[in-house]
Scaffold this motif. Structure first.
Motif, PDB file in Angstrom:
ATOM      1  N   THR A 116      33.159  22.054   0.682  1.00 51.06           N
ATOM      2  CA  THR A 116      32.069  21.457   1.447  1.00 51.06           C
ATOM      3  C   THR A 116      30.756  21.556   0.692  1.00 51.06           C
ATOM      4  OG1 THR A 116      32.037  23.579   2.587  1.00 51.06           O
ATOM      5  CG2 THR A 116      33.031  21.737   3.749  1.00 51.06           C
ATOM      6  N   GLY A 117      30.784  22.149  -0.483  1.00 54.29           N
ATOM      7  CA  GLY A 117      29.589  22.144  -1.309  1.00 54.29           C
ATOM      8  C   GLY A 117      28.853  23.466  -1.399  1.00 54.29           C
ATOM      9  N   MET A 118      29.625  24.571  -1.577  1.00 46.59           N
ATOM     10  CA  MET A 118      28.988  25.850  -1.919  1.00 46.59           C
ATOM     11  C   MET A 118      28.161  26.436  -0.793  1.00 46.59           C
ATOM     12  SD  MET A 118      28.655  28.048  -4.363  1.00 46.59           S
ATOM     13  CE  MET A 118      27.609  29.439  -4.734  1.00 46.59           C
ATOM     14  N   GLN A 119      28.827  26.720   0.342  1.00 43.86           N
ATOM     15  CA  GLN A 119      28.143  27.473   1.384  1.00 43.86           C
ATOM     16  C   GLN A 119      28.688  28.898   1.419  1.00 43.86           C
ATOM     17  OE1 GLN A 119      29.741  24.437   2.275  1.00 43.86           O
ATOM     18  NE2 GLN A 119      27.918  23.178   2.051  1.00 43.86           N
ATOM     19  N   THR A 120      27.860  29.809   1.902  1.00 40.66           N
ATOM     20  CA  THR A 120      28.228  31.230   1.915  1.00 40.66           C
ATOM     21  C   THR A 120      29.502  31.487   2.721  1.00 40.66           C
ATOM     22  OG1 THR A 120      25.911  31.818   1.774  1.00 40.66           O
ATOM     23  CG2 THR A 120      27.415  33.534   2.532  1.00 40.66           C
ATOM     24  N   SER A 121      30.392  32.296   2.157  1.00 42.65           N
ATOM     25  CA  SER A 121      31.530  32.802   2.921  1.00 42.65           C
ATOM     26  C   SER A 121      31.480  34.324   2.831  1.00 42.65           C
ATOM     27  CB  SER A 121      32.859  32.311   2.335  1.00 42.65           C
ATOM     28  OG  SER A 121      33.236  33.085   1.223  1.00 42.65           O
ATOM     29  N   SER A 122      32.363  34.983   3.535  1.00 42.31           N
ATOM     30  CA  SER A 122      32.316  36.447   3.457  1.00 42.31           C
ATOM     31  C   SER A 122      32.948  36.943   2.160  1.00 42.31           C
ATOM     32  CB  SER A 122      32.974  37.087   4.673  1.00 42.31           C
ATOM     33  OG  SER A 122      34.317  36.717   4.763  1.00 42.31           O
ATOM     34  N   ALA A 123      33.375  36.000   1.314  1.00 40.58           N
ATOM     35  CA  ALA A 123      33.849  36.386  -0.019  1.00 40.58           C
ATOM     36  C   ALA A 123      32.757  36.207  -1.064  1.00 40.58           C
ATOM     37  CB  ALA A 123      35.064  35.552  -0.400  1.00 40.58           C
ATOM     38  N   THR A 124      31.608  35.664  -0.650  1.00 36.81           N
ATOM     39  CA  THR A 124      30.517  35.466  -1.611  1.00 36.81           C
ATOM     40  C   THR A 124      29.916  36.816  -1.975  1.00 36.81           C
ATOM     41  OG1 THR A 124      30.054  33.367  -0.532  1.00 36.81           O
ATOM     42  CG2 THR A 124      28.367  34.221  -2.021  1.00 36.81           C
ATOM     43  N   PRO A 125      29.770  37.082  -3.271  1.00 31.87           N
ATOM     44  CA  PRO A 125      29.229  38.385  -3.637  1.00 31.87           C
ATOM     45  C   PRO A 125      27.745  38.510  -3.288  1.00 31.87           C
ATOM     46  CG  PRO A 125      29.827  37.116  -5.591  1.00 31.87           C
ATOM     47  CD  PRO A 125      30.155  36.280  -4.419  1.00 31.87           C
ATOM     48  N   PHE A 126      27.360  39.729  -3.056  1.00 34.88           N
ATOM     49  CA  PHE A 126      25.952  40.036  -2.813  1.00 34.88           C
ATOM     50  C   PHE A 126      25.092  39.490  -3.959  1.00 34.88           C
ATOM     51  CE2 PHE A 126      22.415  42.828  -3.899  1.00 34.88           C
ATOM     52  CZ  PHE A 126      21.698  42.844  -2.714  1.00 34.88           C
ATOM     53  N   GLY A 127      23.991  38.898  -3.582  1.00 35.48           N
ATOM     54  CA  GLY A 127      23.037  38.481  -4.610  1.00 35.48           C
ATOM     55  C   GLY A 127      23.212  37.056  -5.097  1.00 35.48           C
ATOM     56  N   ALA A 128      24.330  36.419  -4.736  1.00 31.06           N
ATOM     57  CA  ALA A 128      24.556  35.054  -5.215  1.00 31.06           C
ATOM     58  C   ALA A 128      23.756  34.074  -4.363  1.00 31.06           C
ATOM     59  CB  ALA A 128      26.028  34.709  -5.146  1.00 31.06           C
ATOM     60  N   ARG A 129      23.422  32.967  -4.981  1.00 32.83           N
ATOM     61  CA  ARG A 129      22.711  31.924  -4.245  1.00 32.83           C
ATOM     62  C   ARG A 129      23.726  30.865  -3.816  1.00 32.83           C
ATOM     63  NH1 ARG A 129      18.020  31.799  -6.919  1.00 32.83           N
ATOM     64  NH2 ARG A 129      17.537  33.404  -5.403  1.00 32.83           N
ATOM     65  N   THR A 130      23.611  30.424  -2.572  1.00 32.52           N
ATOM     66  CA  THR A 130      24.496  29.352  -2.099  1.00 32.52           C
ATOM     67  C   THR A 130      23.644  28.308  -1.402  1.00 32.52           C
ATOM     68  OG1 THR A 130      24.836  30.225   0.120  1.00 32.52           O
ATOM     69  CG2 THR A 130      26.274  31.106  -1.600  1.00 32.52           C
ATOM     70  N   ASN A 131      24.269  27.251  -0.941  1.00 32.75           N
ATOM     71  CA  ASN A 131      23.511  26.207  -0.254  1.00 32.75           C
ATOM     72  C   ASN A 131      23.145  26.602   1.170  1.00 32.75           C
ATOM     73  OD1 ASN A 131      23.231  24.561  -2.408  1.00 32.75           O
ATOM     74  ND2 ASN A 131      25.090  23.375  -1.979  1.00 32.75           N
ATOM     75  N   THR A 132      23.739  27.691   1.670  1.00 31.48           N
ATOM     76  CA  THR A 132      23.255  28.225   2.938  1.00 31.48           C
ATOM     77  C   THR A 132      22.441  29.500   2.698  1.00 31.48           C
ATOM     78  OG1 THR A 132      25.465  29.154   3.192  1.00 31.48           O
ATOM     79  CG2 THR A 132      24.938  27.233   4.528  1.00 31.48           C
ATOM     80  N   ALA A 133      22.222  29.812   1.453  1.00 28.28           N
ATOM     81  CA  ALA A 133      21.296  30.889   1.093  1.00 28.28           C
ATOM     82  C   ALA A 133      20.506  30.403  -0.112  1.00 28.28           C
ATOM     83  CB  ALA A 133      22.041  32.177   0.779  1.00 28.28           C
TER      84      ALA A 133
END
Lengths: 380, 515, 300
Positions: free
Chosen positions: C134-151
């Motif tokens: 869906t284009g790089m939105q945060t999941s609970s597998a996203t590591p701390f500190g990473a930037r996503t399209n919902t962060a």
């Protein structure tokens, strides 16, 4: 024929045992619990003859059925109310996937707040999911319908929901004619529909498609479901030959000269049936098959009997519109030259229908009111 | 009853047709391409050998293919397999992982395979001209080989009764078995090369004679004139020069050497002489004296080590001053201490020592005899090469000279541009540049006895050695395994570049454009 | 998987699939199907592979792929396994394939249920550390500190990545393991080992995503390698939730986390403080894991 005194839930479970399925996925919810418990008891005695899996949610129950049916297995699950609502995504999916899944839904109101009474809104609100829905008015009907649902489903490759009211049917014990497995096998043999997942054969099953193809598939699915009423009649002919009973998609009880017909589905139909002898000039139309909606049959019944008024008993409410059966009926009557008046009695919350309420409702409808609705509590 | 509705009859939800009809190669902006970069072994090779390429063929046990690659640069792998001092292995990158490859062993195996499998090589089908080669040493033989391959009729003139020049007369049998040389020569004869022995340029015929019969002439008479140390006593009985001794030895005419023996010199001829002398009856004390230090010896270090192992005493930094005789027999040789500095060799006459000896072998270098050429006719061009031009060098150098001579003659006669003597300016691939992390399960593995296993250790620096990493890591399966070799399938390559990044040998690059 | 014996014909994947260039998930599934095929059936939940598999009538794999809704993977797999059993196809290996969303987030309930029931299939999570399809939105597998399209900038993913293998190990399933595409043989060993077992098996594959992580498409293998060598994604296996074992000989020489993060644009503006937190988290998890490994050895 051996008669047994069983509850509606037990009748459903016994029917599943008699049909002989490959997998039962179960998750408990009041008032459906007795179905899975009965099946579990069969399993405990080694009489179920299939895989019984206690999943962790209704969603997973249907998902599990999805997986197994895709492999060509005959499956069963049962649920109610919130469980059905929780399944919603899978309900759509199983129809789109053309899987012949049979599921029993025992009607119960959906919260909030919590309520256990038999509002039909849980299953009626799944009307657009592409499942066939058959509403039963008693334990015998439940048993028989489960058998027929498998035939319907597997012939049309569409899932089928067998629906009956919580408590009024699920928990009420009746004498039911329960044929043995051998007898049942004359009507329904082992499943032989084509498996979708065939090891060794590539298949991009239910893979993503463009809207144009989805359009064609929906069209085809819709056209296929339209065969259900006539197929149902055919099936009942052979059913009758074996068991001496038969059913119709729309039942009608019409004394000569009746001008008013009560239109309902489920346990209320049984109440109406018992009240009819005391209600002169009143007929009953029992809607058994809700999906596909047998509009043709209903219109021809109305035309043939010249009903002038229809009183709909809706134990549900689509908030903002009114009773769902009434809405469906009105839509089905559109364009009729002699349009009957439609009065709707809304028993949302699953409240009981009494003979008094029925009499009062029919009486009021006999006036000049063209159309409208009444809430059950106004008649109490 | 209505027909049974099977929704899948249209196949919309039962996809089973390969998605490979989608040519995803159209997505590509950059395209991977196989390239060849210089490997340290090829850089070290005196013959410019495409070592990783033939290693690859050996690894697959494709011996004919290995020979075909080999002969592009080296027509005599059996000979070099025995006598080349393999500078190729010196910078082998594998050495930084576990142990450098024994390249020469594999080369020898290819050579021996050829000797045993190419008894009757096909005759050249075209006849483009006649060429005379003067001298049947490695340079002459190499030139004859390549010209024959190119469709020329070649006649080789040899002064001696034996064919092979230094191979036959200068290199002792323990280094190059006679049988191998004979087989090699037989193959050349089978190829249609004509050999005329006992026929010396200058005395039996002249260059002018050759020009009257041949289209072109290659002169490679070698460097056979022994240099003199110019010290007193050098002319005495009991003083041999190295080549004299070695040819006698090779002709199985056992020279009568008296113990102890002192060899003067630090080249391969010196070491060969010392080792040969030690093999003679009655000789058990051989000293080799060199005027500079050990690392400055021109001889192959492995030969020096072998000599030392066999019992040859090595003495360094000593320059002979005088050979003494007692009762018509050598008695001792006097050395002065010497060493090299930036200005050359410094001899310290105040520090000297005596070395008892009954035989002295002088191996202080050879020169070419240019007098054989006679009066040169300026109108005629001839080609010369090998030791005759370069001075004493290695067999490999001579083979290379012969190859270049053949190319020159060919282009000369066919009116083509001459071969470019390309200096190897390219920097070879360094160990650090290799992506060994991609080579899965690469465990340290020392030299293997079996040449095929040994070839399997080759890292293929800079050359695709079909390791298959590009295949393995391609998410698009856009690399085809074609009989063990890997080719890009550009129909599907999306140009992600993983193959280039992961290629352990660094033999791939991404190129711009979609094609 | 001997490279020289592999070719287009004996692979289970077709060229021409729709994965982005350099897709780690495409490669992971290539290895998976090659090792577990050809008698293989896959239940595939909503994820990038729903697209990669292609538009019917085309298909990207030579085995059946049963697409299923996002939360349902665990249960559809159960049904598929049992359905095949009912039809007598006991030898078919069933794989449930899900992304990190379908495993860590929306699919966790069904996954946990299936694991608890010890359903007989292999659940494979290819983890590209966000909702990539869906284009790089945060999941609970996203590591701390990473930037996503919902962060998006100046925000970044708060809270650490869920430790899914520990969760699965807590179900005491017969086998759980991590794998990456940079170590195909390690991955192959794990699949092979898993294939021979009965019951629920879980394999967690780190799957670099060039467009999502902001990396060069050519860096997929290198990233997987760095993830392992830095300790951000250690390779290990757990049997019955008890026996923890490292499967790569890299324990003692871990590379700096910065090398791994430095080539990912999603960590482009990471400040030293956050990098420190992340490094400490990795260190802590590493020690925890080593402790489990040591205890397992003592228990032996």
């Amino acid at each position: 024929m051996p008669f047994e005194v069983v509850s509606g839930s037990q009748a459903a479970a016994i029917a599943v045992q008699r049909v002989g399925v490959d997998l039962v996925a179960a998750y408990p919810i009041t008032p459906q619990t007795a179905i899975v418990e009965t099946l579990a008891n069969y399993d405990a005695k080694g009489e179920l003859g299939c895989d019984f899996v206690s999943v962790e949610s209704e969603y997973s129950a249907l998902a599990c059925c999805n997986g197994a049916a895709a492999a060509g297995a005959r499956v069963f699950t049962a649920t109610a109310s919130h469980g059905l609502a929780y399944m919603h995504e899978m309900i759509h999916w199983c129809s789109g996937a053309r899987l012949p899944i049979v599921m029993v839904n025992v009607n119960r109101a959906i919260g909030a707040p919590w309520c256990l009474d038999p509002d039909q809104g849980d299953s009626l609100s799944q009307r657009d999911t592409g499942w066939m829905q058959i509403y039963c008015s008693g334990a015998q009907e439940v048993f028989d319908t489960v058998l027929q649902a498998y035939r319907l489903s597997e012939e049309l490759l569409l899932p089928c929901m067998v629906v009956f009211d919580g408590f009024y049917i699920s928990h009420t014990y009746e004498a039911v004619d329960i044929p043995d497995k051998e007898q049942v096998s004359k009507f329904i043999g082992p499943s032989n529909f084509k498996a979708q997942v065939v090891p060794g054969e590539p298949g991009n099953i239910q893979g993503i498609i463009p809207g144009e193809i989805q359009h064609q598939l929906v069209k085809k699915r819709s056209e296929t479901m339209m065969f259900a009423p006539s197929l149902f009649e055919e099936l009942n002919k052979s059913f009758e030959k074996i068991f001496g009973r038969c059913y119709r998609a729309v039942e009608v009880v019409a004394p000569i000269g009746a001008k008013t017909a009560i239109f309902t589905a489920g346990a209320t139909a049984e109440t109406v049936r018992w009240c009819l002898p005391k209600m002169e000039g009143t007929a009953m139309i029992q809607l058994r098959m809700f999906r596909p909606f047998p509009a043709e049959q209903i219109r021809s019944i109305i035309e043939k009997n010249n009903f002038e008024r229809i009183v709909v008993i809706d134990r549900n409410c689509s908030v903002g519109v009114g009773g769902i059966l009434a809405q469906e009926l009105k839509a089905a009557l559109y364009g009729m030259s002699k349009l009957p008046a439609v009065h709707d009695l809304i028993l949302a919350g699953g409240i009981d229908l009494t003979g008094e309420m029925l009499g009062q409702m029919v009486e009021e409808s006999d006036g000049n009111v063209k159309t409208g609705y009444k809430w059950g509590d106004e008649l109490l | 009853m209505p027909p049974v509705m099977i929704n899948q009859d249209k196949g919309y939800s039962f996809g089973n047709e390969p998605i490979s009809v989608n040519k995803t190669g159209e997505w590509r902006f950059l395209t991977p391409k196989k390239i060849k970069k210089l490997s340290p072994c090829s850089q070290g090779c005196l013959l410019d050998g495409e070592i990783p390429d033939w290693m690859e063929a050996v690894k697959k046990e494709e011996w004919a293919e290995a020979w075909n690659i080999m002969k592009r640069n080296n027509p005599f792998p059996a000979l070099t397999g025995y006598v080349c001092f393999h500078p190729c292995s010196e910078n082998c990158n594998r050495g930084q992982l576990d142990q450098e490859l024994d390249i020469q062993a594999v080369e020898k195996k290819i050579g021996l395979w050829r000797l045993n499998n190419y008894k009757h090589e096909t005759e050249p089908c075209s006849f483009k001209g006649r060429v005379a080669v003067v001298g049947s040493g490695p340079a002459g033989l190499s030139c004859a080989f390549y010209l024959t391959e190119a469709g020329y009729e070649v006649t080789v003139y040899e002064k001696s009764d034996l064919i092979g020049g230094m191979l036959a007369l200068g290199i002792p049998e323990y280094r190059l078995p006679r049988k191998v040389l004979e087989q090699e020569l037989q193959l050349l004869k089978n190829k249609g090369i004509i050999f005329i022995t006992n026929s010396a340029l200058g005395s039996d015929y002249s260059l002018a004679d050759l020009y009257s019969k041949y289209d072109q002439v290659f002169v490679a008479t070698g460097a056979w004139v022994a240099r003199k140390a110019l010290i007193p006593g050098e002319e005495n009985k009991g003083v041999w020069n190295a080549l004299e001794l070695l040819s006698a030895y090779n002709r199985s005419k056992i020279p009568d050497l008296k113990n102890p023996v002192v060899v003067v010199g630090g080249g391969n001829a010196a070491v060969d002489s010392a080792r040969s002398a030690l093999r003679l009856p009655g000789v058990n004390q051989v000293s080799l004296v060199y005027r500079r230090g050990r690392i400055e010896m021109p001889a192959d270090q492995s030969e020096v080590e072998a000599a030392e192992k066999e019992g040859v005493e090595l003495i360094f930094n000593a320059t002979p001053r005088k050979i003494e005789t007692d009762q018509n027999q050598l008695s001792e040789i006097i050395f002065d201490y010497s060493k090299t500095n930036l200005n050359g060799l410094i001899i310290d006459c105040n520090k000297s020592f005596k070395k008892e000896c009954k035989t002295v072998i002088m191996a202080v270098g050879q020169n070419a005899d240019l007098s054989v050429l006679g009066l040169l006719d300026e109108a005629k061009t001839f080609i010369a090469g090998g030791d005759m031009i370069s001075g004493p060098a290695t067999v490999a150098d001579a083979i290379r000279a012969g190859r270049i001579a053949a190319e020159t003659i060919k282009s000369f006669l066919e009116g083509l541009p001459g071969p470019l003597d390309d200096p190897k300016e390219e920097v070879p691939i360094l160990f650090e540049e290799l992506n060994l992390a991609a080579r899965l399960n690469m465990q340290p593995l020392k030299k293997q006895v079996d040449p095929v296993s040994e070839a399997g250790r080759c890292l293929g620096c800079g050359t695709c050695n079909s390791c298959g990493i590009c295949y393995l890591f391609c998410p698009d399966l856009a690399v085809d395994n074609v009989g063990g070799r890997y080719e890009f399938n550009l129909d599907y390559c999306k140009g992600c570049g993983i193959c280039v990044k992961e290629c352990p040998a660094r033999a791939l690059v991404m190129e711009g454009g979609s094609e | 998987m001997k490279i020289e014996e592999m070719n287009r014909e004996n692979e289970m994947i077709y060229s021409g699939h729709s994965a982005c260039p350099g897709c780690g998930a495409a490669l992971a599934v290539r290895f998976l199907t090659k090792t577990l095929g050809p008698n293989l059936a896959i239940a595939l939940t909503a994820s990038c592979w729903s697209i990669i598999a292609g538009v019917p009538p085309l298909t990207a794999l030579k085995c059946p792929i049963l697409h299923c809704p996002f939360p349902s993977a665990g249960s559809v797999g159960s049904g598929l396994r049992r359905g095949l059993n009912a039809k007598g196809m006991l030898d078919t290996t069933v794989v449930v394939l899900a992304g990190d969303g379908g495993t860590f987030d929306i699919g966790l309930q069904a996954l946990s249920g299936a694991a608890q029931r010890n359903e007989d299939y292999i659940f494979v999570c290819y983890d590209n550390e966000a909702y990539m399809n869906t284009g790089m939105q945060t999941s609970s597998a996203t590591p701390f500190g990473a930037r996503t399209n919902t962060a998006p900038y100046p925000l970044f993913k708060e809270g650490q990545k869920k430790d899914i293998v520990q969760i699965m190990a807590a179900h005491s399933i017969p086998y759980a393991a991590t794998a990456t595409v940079a170590f195909p043989e390690d991955m192959e060993n794990k699949f092979k080992f898993a294939k021979e077992l009965k019951g629920f098996r879980f394999i967690h594959i780190l799957s670099p995503c060039p467009p999502g992580w902001g990396t060069e498409s050519s860096d997929t293998i290198e990233l997987s390698r760095l993830a392992v060598s830095s300790g951000a994604f250690p390779l290990f296996e757990v049997k019955y939730g008890m026996e923890w074992r490292m499967t790569t000989p890299l324990e003692d020489k871990r590379t700096p986390l910065g090398d791994y993060l430095g080539i990912q644009r999603r960590f482009k503006d990471i400040d030293s403080e956050r990098l420190k937190i992340l490094q400490e988290e990795v260190n802590y998890e590493w020690e925890l894991l080593q402790d489990k490994v040591r205890r397992s050895e003592i228990l032996k």
